[in-house]
Design a protein around this motif. Sequence first.
Motif, short mmCIF file in Angstrom:
data_model
loop_
_atom_site.label_atom_id
_atom_site.label_comp_id
_atom_site.label_asym_id
_atom_site.label_seq_id
_atom_site.Cartn_x
_atom_site.Cartn_y
_atom_site.Cartn_z
N TRP A 77 -3.82 -13.80 -12.77
CA TRP A 77 -5.20 -13.41 -12.28
C TRP A 77 -4.83 -12.29 -11.20
O TRP A 77 -5.72 -11.54 -11.05
CB TRP A 77 -5.93 -14.31 -11.80
CG TRP A 77 -7.43 -14.01 -11.69
CD1 TRP A 77 -8.28 -14.09 -12.84
CD2 TRP A 77 -8.39 -13.73 -10.59
NE1 TRP A 77 -9.54 -13.70 -12.54
CE2 TRP A 77 -9.51 -13.77 -11.44
CE3 TRP A 77 -8.04 -13.65 -9.43
CZ2 TRP A 77 -10.61 -13.27 -10.43
CZ3 TRP A 77 -9.22 -13.17 -8.48
CH2 TRP A 77 -10.42 -12.86 -8.98
N TRP A 78 -4.13 -12.29 -10.47
CA TRP A 78 -3.77 -11.23 -9.34
C TRP A 78 -2.73 -10.36 -9.79
O TRP A 78 -2.09 -9.61 -9.00
CB TRP A 78 -3.17 -12.00 -8.11
CG TRP A 78 -4.15 -12.94 -7.47
CD1 TRP A 78 -5.22 -12.52 -6.60
CD2 TRP A 78 -4.37 -14.41 -7.90
NE1 TRP A 78 -5.94 -13.62 -6.23
CE2 TRP A 78 -5.33 -14.57 -7.12
CE3 TRP A 78 -3.93 -15.30 -8.63
CZ2 TRP A 78 -6.08 -16.10 -6.65
CZ3 TRP A 78 -4.32 -16.60 -8.38
CH2 TRP A 78 -5.48 -16.88 -7.52
N ARG A 79 -2.30 -10.18 -11.09
CA ARG A 79 -1.16 -9.58 -11.42
C ARG A 79 -1.23 -7.89 -11.15
O ARG A 79 -0.53 -7.13 -11.10
CB ARG A 79 -1.07 -9.52 -13.06
CG ARG A 79 -2.11 -9.19 -13.92
CD ARG A 79 -2.05 -9.32 -15.43
NE ARG A 79 -3.04 -8.76 -16.10
CZ ARG A 79 -3.04 -7.71 -16.53
NH1 ARG A 79 -1.85 -6.98 -16.35
NH2 ARG A 79 -3.99 -6.95 -17.40
N ARG A 80 -2.56 -7.33 -11.11
CA ARG A 80 -2.71 -5.84 -10.77
C ARG A 80 -3.02 -5.78 -9.30
O ARG A 80 -2.68 -4.62 -8.87
CB ARG A 80 -3.87 -5.41 -11.54
CG ARG A 80 -3.48 -5.57 -13.12
CD ARG A 80 -4.80 -4.49 -13.72
NE ARG A 80 -5.98 -5.38 -13.86
CZ ARG A 80 -7.24 -4.76 -14.36
NH1 ARG A 80 -7.06 -3.48 -14.97
NH2 ARG A 80 -8.35 -5.42 -14.08
N ARG A 81 -3.55 -6.63 -8.63
CA ARG A 81 -3.59 -6.41 -7.37
C ARG A 81 -2.51 -6.76 -6.46
O ARG A 81 -2.23 -6.06 -5.23
CB ARG A 81 -4.92 -7.27 -6.64
CG ARG A 81 -6.27 -6.91 -7.25
CD ARG A 81 -7.37 -7.98 -7.04
NE ARG A 81 -7.23 -8.87 -7.99
CZ ARG A 81 -7.91 -10.01 -8.23
NH1 ARG A 81 -9.05 -10.08 -7.36
NH2 ARG A 81 -7.89 -10.95 -9.10
N ALA A 82 -1.56 -7.60 -6.91
CA ALA A 82 -0.54 -8.10 -6.18
C ALA A 82 0.60 -8.28 -7.07
O ALA A 82 1.06 -9.54 -7.46
CB ALA A 82 -0.71 -9.30 -5.24
N PRO A 83 0.98 -7.37 -7.89
CA PRO A 83 2.08 -7.63 -9.00
C PRO A 83 3.52 -8.14 -8.67
O PRO A 83 4.03 -9.01 -9.11
CB PRO A 83 2.22 -6.20 -9.45
CG PRO A 83 1.95 -5.20 -8.48
CD PRO A 83 0.78 -5.99 -7.92
N SER A 84 3.89 -7.67 -7.41
CA SER A 84 5.49 -8.18 -6.83
C SER A 84 4.92 -9.60 -6.50
O SER A 84 5.89 -10.54 -6.89
CB SER A 84 5.64 -7.41 -5.86
OG SER A 84 6.01 -5.92 -5.97
N TYR A 115 6.06 -6.90 -16.84
CA TYR A 115 5.38 -5.88 -17.38
C TYR A 115 4.25 -5.26 -16.36
O TYR A 115 4.16 -4.23 -16.45
CB TYR A 115 4.57 -5.98 -18.97
CG TYR A 115 3.33 -5.52 -19.05
CD1 TYR A 115 3.51 -4.04 -19.74
CD2 TYR A 115 1.88 -5.59 -18.77
CE1 TYR A 115 2.58 -3.46 -19.99
CE2 TYR A 115 1.05 -4.96 -19.20
CZ TYR A 115 1.36 -3.63 -19.72
OH TYR A 115 0.16 -3.04 -20.04
N SER A 116 3.38 -6.06 -15.76
CA SER A 116 2.65 -5.74 -14.85
C SER A 116 3.02 -5.13 -13.64
O SER A 116 2.87 -4.21 -13.05
CB SER A 116 1.67 -7.12 -14.41
OG SER A 116 1.09 -7.43 -15.63
N LEU A 117 4.49 -5.65 -13.32
CA LEU A 117 4.91 -5.07 -12.03
C LEU A 117 5.38 -3.60 -12.39
O LEU A 117 5.53 -2.68 -11.55
CB LEU A 117 6.24 -5.89 -11.77
CG LEU A 117 7.07 -5.44 -10.61
CD1 LEU A 117 6.21 -5.22 -9.20
CD2 LEU A 117 8.39 -6.41 -10.49
#
Length: 416
Positions: A77-84, A115-117
Motif C-alpha cells: 500500500w506504500w509502494r509508491r510513497r516509500a518504495p525503498s 518493480y515499484s522501486l
Amino acid sequence: MWAHPVVVRLTRAGQRLRGLDQRHPWLLDTAVVAVVLLLFCVPDLVHDAGPRERIRIAHLSTAATLVWQLALVLPLWWRRRAPSATFAVIAAVFMAQWAGMVWLRADVALLIALYSLALHGRLRHLPWACAVMAAALGVAAVRLSSAVFFGDALFFLASAATASVALGLVLRIRRAHVAALRERAVRLEIERDQRTELAAATERARVAREMHDIIGHNLSVIIGLADGGAYAAELNPGRAKEALQLIAGTGRQALGEMRRMLGVLREQRQGPELSPQPGVADLDELCERVRAAGPQVRYRTAGDVELLDPAAQLTVYRIVQEALTNSLKHAGTRTRAELRIAVEGDTVLIRVQDNGPPDGPSAAPPNEEGHGLAGMRERAALYGGTVAAGPAPGGGWTVEALLSLTPPTDPGGSAS
C-alpha cells in the motif's frame, strides 16, 4: 492503428484512469493490495500451500498463513510513497519466510515491490535492492534445490526479477520522456507567445515612429503657416489666402499618410489604396513645404543619391524630415537651414544645419531626448550608422547622420 475505435476508447479510458489516480492516489494502491490478496492469498488459504511430494514444506495453520500473507502484501500500500522502505520490509519477510521453509504464492509481492522501486524510487537505491533481491532468491533456490536443480531455480527466479526491474525502468523512461515532451511543448508555447509579443512591440514602435514623423512634421509646418498667415492677414490678404491653401494641402497630405498607416493596422481591410513610401525624390517637395512655413532651406546632393535602394531612401527621407521639423520647431520660421546629402562609396552622409533664430540666441532643443532624435538613431542603426546632434560652432543646430550601405557579414561564415 492508432485511429481504430478500440484503441481510441482504450486510450481515453487510460486517460480517465490516470486523472482519477492523480486525484485519488490511494484508490490504485488499495486496488493493487486487494488484487494480490484475491489472486495469490485466497488460494493458499483454501488449499495447502506448496508441493509436498519432494520438498519439505512447513505446515501452517490458517491464522499463521494469513499473518505471513498480510506481512508480505500490506506493505504494497506504500509502494509508491516509500518504495525503498516497502521493498526492504517485504524482502526481510520473504527471507524469514523461506528460512522457515514456508511456501506462499504471496511471494509475488517481492517482485511487485522491486518493480515499484525501479519505477518510483531513487535510482541510487536500485543496485543495493538488486543485491538484496539476489540474496533472497538465492535462499529460495537453495530451499528448492531438493526438487529443482539449483541453477534452474535460480535462473527462473532471476529472470522474473530482471523482468520486474526492466518493466519498471521502461515505464520510468517513458514517463520521463513524456514529461520532457510536455515541458518542451510548454516552453515552445511560451517562446511563441514571447516572439509574438516582441513582434507586436516592434511593430508598435515602428508605427509610433512613422506616426511621429508624419504628424510631427506636418503639424510643425501647419503651425508655421498659420502663424505666418495670421501675421499677413491684415497687411497682405493674398499671402494669408495662400497660407490657408498650403495649410489645407499639408493637412490633406498628413491625413492621407495617416490613413495609409492605420490601414495596415486593420485586421479586416477592404484593400486600402497603397502608394510608394517616400524617398529621395520627395525631398524637394518636403523642402518646399518647409519653405512655405517660413524657413529658407538650401538643398544640395553629391553622388548617385537616386541609386539608393527604397529602404535606404525611406531612412534618408525620415531623418531629413525629422531634422527639418526640429529646425522649424526650435529655431522658428525665419531661420535658414542647409541640407546636404552625399553618397560616397558605401556610405551616405546626411547633414542638416540651421543658423538659429536671426534675432536672438540659438534655441537649442531640450537636454532630454525626445522620440524624434531616438527615432533617427534607430533608423540609422538599421544601416550600422550613427546620428550626432548638437550646437553648431557659428550658432544654430546641426544634425549629422552617417549610414553604411555595406551589407552585414555573417559572423559564422568563412571566406572561400
